[in-house]
Scaffold this motif. Structure first.
Motif, PDB file in Angstrom:
ATOM      1  N   GLN A  69       0.834  -1.210   0.000  1.00 43.79           N
ATOM      2  CA  GLN A  69       0.000   0.000   0.000  1.00 43.79           C
ATOM      3  C   GLN A  69       0.861   1.250   0.000  1.00 43.79           C
ATOM      4  N   LYS A  70       1.855   1.227   0.882  1.00 44.76           N
ATOM      5  CA  LYS A  70       2.704   2.402   1.030  1.00 44.76           C
ATOM      6  C   LYS A  70       3.352   2.766  -0.311  1.00 44.76           C
ATOM      7  N   THR A  71       3.874   1.734  -0.980  1.00 46.94           N
ATOM      8  CA  THR A  71       4.543   1.984  -2.251  1.00 46.94           C
ATOM      9  C   THR A  71       3.571   2.530  -3.286  1.00 46.94           C
ATOM     10  N   LEU A  72       2.385   1.933  -3.334  1.00 52.93           N
ATOM     11  CA  LEU A  72       1.417   2.413  -4.322  1.00 52.93           C
ATOM     12  C   LEU A  72       0.985   3.853  -4.043  1.00 52.93           C
ATOM     13  N   PHE A  73       0.813   4.168  -2.762  1.00 49.76           N
ATOM     14  CA  PHE A  73       0.445   5.549  -2.422  1.00 49.76           C
ATOM     15  C   PHE A  73       1.541   6.502  -2.871  1.00 49.76           C
ATOM     16  N   GLU A  74       2.765   6.090  -2.616  1.00 52.88           N
ATOM     17  CA  GLU A  74       3.865   6.958  -2.986  1.00 52.88           C
ATOM     18  C   GLU A  74       3.932   7.118  -4.492  1.00 52.88           C
ATOM     19  N   LEU A  75       3.703   5.994  -5.177  1.00 53.87           N
ATOM     20  CA  LEU A  75       3.726   6.015  -6.636  1.00 53.87           C
ATOM     21  C   LEU A  75       2.681   6.997  -7.186  1.00 53.87           C
ATOM     22  N   LEU A  76       1.479   6.922  -6.646  1.00 53.38           N
ATOM     23  CA  LEU A  76       0.411   7.806  -7.130  1.00 53.38           C
ATOM     24  C   LEU A  76       0.750   9.263  -6.831  1.00 53.38           C
ATOM     25  N   GLY A  77       1.282   9.489  -5.639  1.00 52.48           N
ATOM     26  CA  GLY A  77       1.641  10.845  -5.251  1.00 52.48           C
ATOM     27  C   GLY A  77       2.711  11.405  -6.172  1.00 52.48           C
ATOM     28  N   GLN A  78       3.681  10.572  -6.451  1.00 49.42           N
ATOM     29  CA  GLN A  78       4.773  10.974  -7.319  1.00 49.42           C
ATOM     30  C   GLN A  78       4.249  11.269  -8.730  1.00 49.42           C
ATOM     31  N   PHE A  79       3.357  10.422  -9.181  1.00 46.26           N
ATOM     32  CA  PHE A  79       2.791  10.580 -10.517  1.00 46.26           C
ATOM     33  C   PHE A  79       2.105  11.942 -10.642  1.00 46.26           C
ATOM     34  N   ARG A  80       1.310  12.265  -9.623  1.00 41.31           N
ATOM     35  CA  ARG A  80       0.586  13.538  -9.638  1.00 41.31           C
ATOM     36  C   ARG A  80       1.548  14.717  -9.622  1.00 41.31           C
ATOM     37  N   ASP A  81       2.568  14.565  -8.789  1.00 41.87           N
ATOM     38  CA  ASP A  81       3.584  15.599  -8.682  1.00 41.87           C
ATOM     39  C   ASP A  81       4.243  15.859 -10.031  1.00 41.87           C
ATOM     40  N   ASN A  82       4.647  14.760 -10.669  1.00 43.84           N
ATOM     41  CA  ASN A  82       5.306  14.878 -11.966  1.00 43.84           C
ATOM     42  C   ASN A  82       4.376  15.497 -12.992  1.00 43.84           C
ATOM     43  N   GLU A  83       3.108  15.126 -12.894  1.00 48.45           N
ATOM     44  CA  GLU A  83       2.139  15.627 -13.869  1.00 48.45           C
ATOM     45  C   GLU A  83       2.115  17.158 -13.821  1.00 48.45           C
ATOM     46  N   ASP A  84       2.269  17.682 -12.621  1.00 48.36           N
ATOM     47  CA  ASP A  84       2.271  19.133 -12.494  1.00 48.36           C
ATOM     48  C   ASP A  84       3.590  19.742 -12.966  1.00 48.36           C
ATOM     49  N   LYS A  85       4.679  19.004 -12.730  1.00 47.87           N
ATOM     50  CA  LYS A  85       5.981  19.637 -12.929  1.00 47.87           C
ATOM     51  C   LYS A  85       6.674  19.286 -14.241  1.00 47.87           C
ATOM     52  N   LEU A  86       6.453  18.085 -14.733  1.00 46.54           N
ATOM     53  CA  LEU A  86       7.215  17.639 -15.900  1.00 46.54           C
ATOM     54  C   LEU A  86       6.329  17.550 -17.128  1.00 46.54           C
TER      55      LEU A  86
END
Ligand code: ADP
Ligand code: MG
Length: 620
Positions: free
Chosen positions: A531-548
């Protein structure tokens, strides 16, 4: 010459205002919900279709509007909330600018249904692109319902600018969450495409946080409370160990208004000093109540920024209160993370003084030294000045291109192989971890320094890239498949990424609205971390979507590499470091992290030697 200046027609002026106030469906949600609150509603319902692109509707049981007010409400600068400029300094309402409905009405098809509490009959009004279409008496429930259809239907440039449904619904959810957290005593519900996303009952802040973020949050919250003559502060911070790599759980409310304030954010995170590493954000849900005349809310069209009369005192109070709250729960002494300082020291050693250009043949030449050649202008820096080092870091990052073209990929096979074989021949004890993220390798002729999390991320990134072209990621099936409960927006995102996630080893299947069963995980994922990894993955994805600006697939690969890689502060044994370095040397781009930072360097003994040549006077 004839006179050429004229007044803009209202419809145009409204559209211009809409550009500032209504940027996307989520902004309309915020304005409509705030209007319901100002109308004294105890129940507010949000209904959304197609991420707000087709429909946004807010229904409340507030005081309603008279026939005339209903019509007036769409005029520009029409408000019932202030009468004179002085009122701006004693605001008790969320709205006051009288712009929201006029703006929304100028860029959408709007239906307003409203009935005053003491009247039997209400009124129904249609407006489209600032034009009144009709108004008639109608039998409707007490309160107000405003439906906004086809937002930006008449401004194609803005309509086309809207992001994917997953992104827009996430923004809507965020605005909904902010309002719902400001008023825990009001019932809120949220439907998207006929699915109920939230059904929040009235309660206190703690209950509201748990209802929005999950019951697990109940255990994570540390209460903060402080009453001073200047202001009152109350709310919660998350225990430091629940800090996250991504922003997103930072909520600050001033007089019940969600506010973005970097200065106070700094005060709050500052209170976590020594409890968390620099790369994480602590969660907080804090409310400041202050005399309205001590702040100015009217400095930004969306009212999310304010000016303080005495920001220094507020800063000091907030910081001290949070610190005390953390201390009271005796969290402070039990944790002692080292602050992250990627590469401060090695870079400093090497760049303290310019390198004398000498011509000599280096038999141990390897491609990792290209760095030295690139840097022609030495940068003078103060050893102790962290800010200068930081700015140098960012300058350095800019000098490198985030995507690596051929210029860094020229090393001959021979050089890489000889370096790899040199490193392979070293005993395990020559690989040690230093600090929270560095690995140091002492070879006979030089030191090698590797940024462990960055190196691991690079290795995984290249593996996943290959997996996509060759489809070979191993997945291990779960014997007792764990479940993952996510926010509605993340559920949408998972559905969108499901196929690609499967290629990377994550086999998820939907189980209800917001829950997924994790049937399979990448083979190298530790059980219990799913769960922890998937949450982090989703969070990272969203972050990147905004920045990259990268494709969805590239983003997924990057996010996955990040979330599966070693974390700063994690202890890594000699064997693992060795294995990691050898894997790194097999990569296409071993010198650079996925984000373009140097992750592997060689330091020659002569470079270290210079340390001892600096005279005392110079050091002072
Ligand atoms: P503001 O909120 O800044 O006053 P708006 O354009 O958002 O401006 O709304 C204009 C006016 O319409 C409000 O001042 C209020 O009197 C009325 N109004 C808007 N929404 C509602 C509602 N849900 N219930 C009752 N009155 C409303
Ligand atoms: Mg308003």
């Amino acid at each position: 010459m004839p006179d050429i200046i004229r007044l803009l027609p209202d419809a145009v002026a409204n559209q211009i205002a809409a550009g500032e106030v209504i940027q996307r469906p989520a902004s309309a949600v915020k304005e409509l919900m705030e209007n319901s609150i100002d109308a004294g509603a105890t129940q507010v319902k949000l209904i959304v279709k197609d991420a707000g692109k087709a429909l946004l509707q807010v229904v409340d049981n507030g005081m309603g509007m008279s026939e005339t007010d209903a019509r007036m409400s769409f005029e520009r600068h029409a408000t019932s909330k202030i009468k004179k400029a002085d009122d701006l300094y004693s605001l008790q309402t969320m709205g006051f600018r009288g712009e929201a409905l006029a703006s929304i009405g100028s860029v959408a098809q709007v239906e307003l249904k409203t009935r005053l509490r003491n009247l039997e009959i209400g009124t129904r009004l249609l407006i489209e692109g600032s034009e009144y279409k009709s108004q008639e008496p109608a039998a409707i429930p007490e309160g107000t319902s405003i439906s906004v259809r086809n937002l930006f239907f008449n401004v194609p440039a803005r309509r086309n600018f809207l992001k994917s449904n997953a992104v827009e619904i996430r923004h809507i959810q965020e605005e909904f969450t902010r309002v719902a957290l400001s008023y825990p005593e009001i019932a809120f519900s949220f439907h998207h495409n006929d699915l109920q996303v939230y059904d929040l009952r009235p309660g206190n802040l703690r209950q509201r946080i748990a209802a929005v973020f999950g019951t697990a949050y109940n255990e994570r919250l540390v209460p903060v409370e402080e009453d001073t003559t200047i202001m009152r502060l109350e709310g919660y911070v998350a225990r430091p160990e629940f800090s996250k790599k991504q922003r997103g759980e930072q909520y600050l409310f001033v007089n019940n208004r969600f506010i973005k304030d970097n200065y106070l954010h700094h005060a709050i995170t500052g209170a976590f000093e020594n409890l968390i590493t620099r790369d994480v954000y602590p969660g907080y849900w804090l409310k400041i109540t202050i005399d309205p005349s001590a702040i100015d809310v009217n400095i930004h069209p969306t009212k999310t920024e304010i000016k303080w009369q005495d920001d220094k005192s507020v800063y000091a109070i907030v910081r001290a209160a949070v610190k005390r709250a953390l201390g009271k729960f005796s969290i402070a002494p039990s944790l002692d993370f080292e602050n992250e300082r990627a590469f401060d020291i090695p870079l400093d050693i090497m760049d303290k003084r310019p390198v004398q250009p000498t011509i000599k043949v280096d038999p141990t030449y390897n491609p990792f030294e290209q760095e030295k050649l690139q840097r022609s202008t030495p940068v003078q820096r103060d050893w102790n000045d962290r800010s200068k080092i930081d700015s140098w870091h960012s300058m350095h990052a800019k000098m490198q291109r985030p995507e690596y073209g051929s210029e860094y990929q020229q090393p001959t096979e021979l050089r890489i192989t000889s370096l790899a074989s040199e490193i392979e021949s070293l005993d395990d004890e020559r690989f040690i971890q230093c600090g929270s993220r560095l690995g140091v390798i002492t070879a006979k002729s030089a030191l090698y320094i590797v940024d462990l999390p960055g190196a691991h991320e690079r290795v995984l990134y290249e593996q996943y890239l290959k997996a996509f072209s060759e489809q070979v990621m191993a997945s291990q099936q779960q014997l007792f498949p764990p479940q993952l409960e996510v926010s509605p927006a993340d559920a949408l995102l998972i559905n969108e990424l499901m196929e690609d996630l499967r290629k990377l080893g994550f086999d998820l299947s939907p189980f209800g609205n917001r829950t997924f069963v994790i049937q399979g995980t990448p083979a190298d994922l530790t059980t219990g971390e799913e769960q922890k990894t998937l949450f982090e993955l989703l969070g990272q994805f969203r972050d990147n979507e905004d920045k990259l600006r990268v494709s969805k697939r590239e983003n997924l690969i990057r996010s996955m590499a990040r979330s599966m890689s070693l974390k700063s502060g994690q202890t890594t044994g000699s064997k693992e470091i060795r294995h990691l370095v050898l894997q790194l040397l097999e990569c296409e781009t071993p010198r650079y992290s996925v984000n373009g930072k140097v992750i592997f360097r060689k330091i020659q003994p002569e470079e270290l030697q210079r340390f001892f040549e600096i005279s005392v006077e110079k050091q002072i």
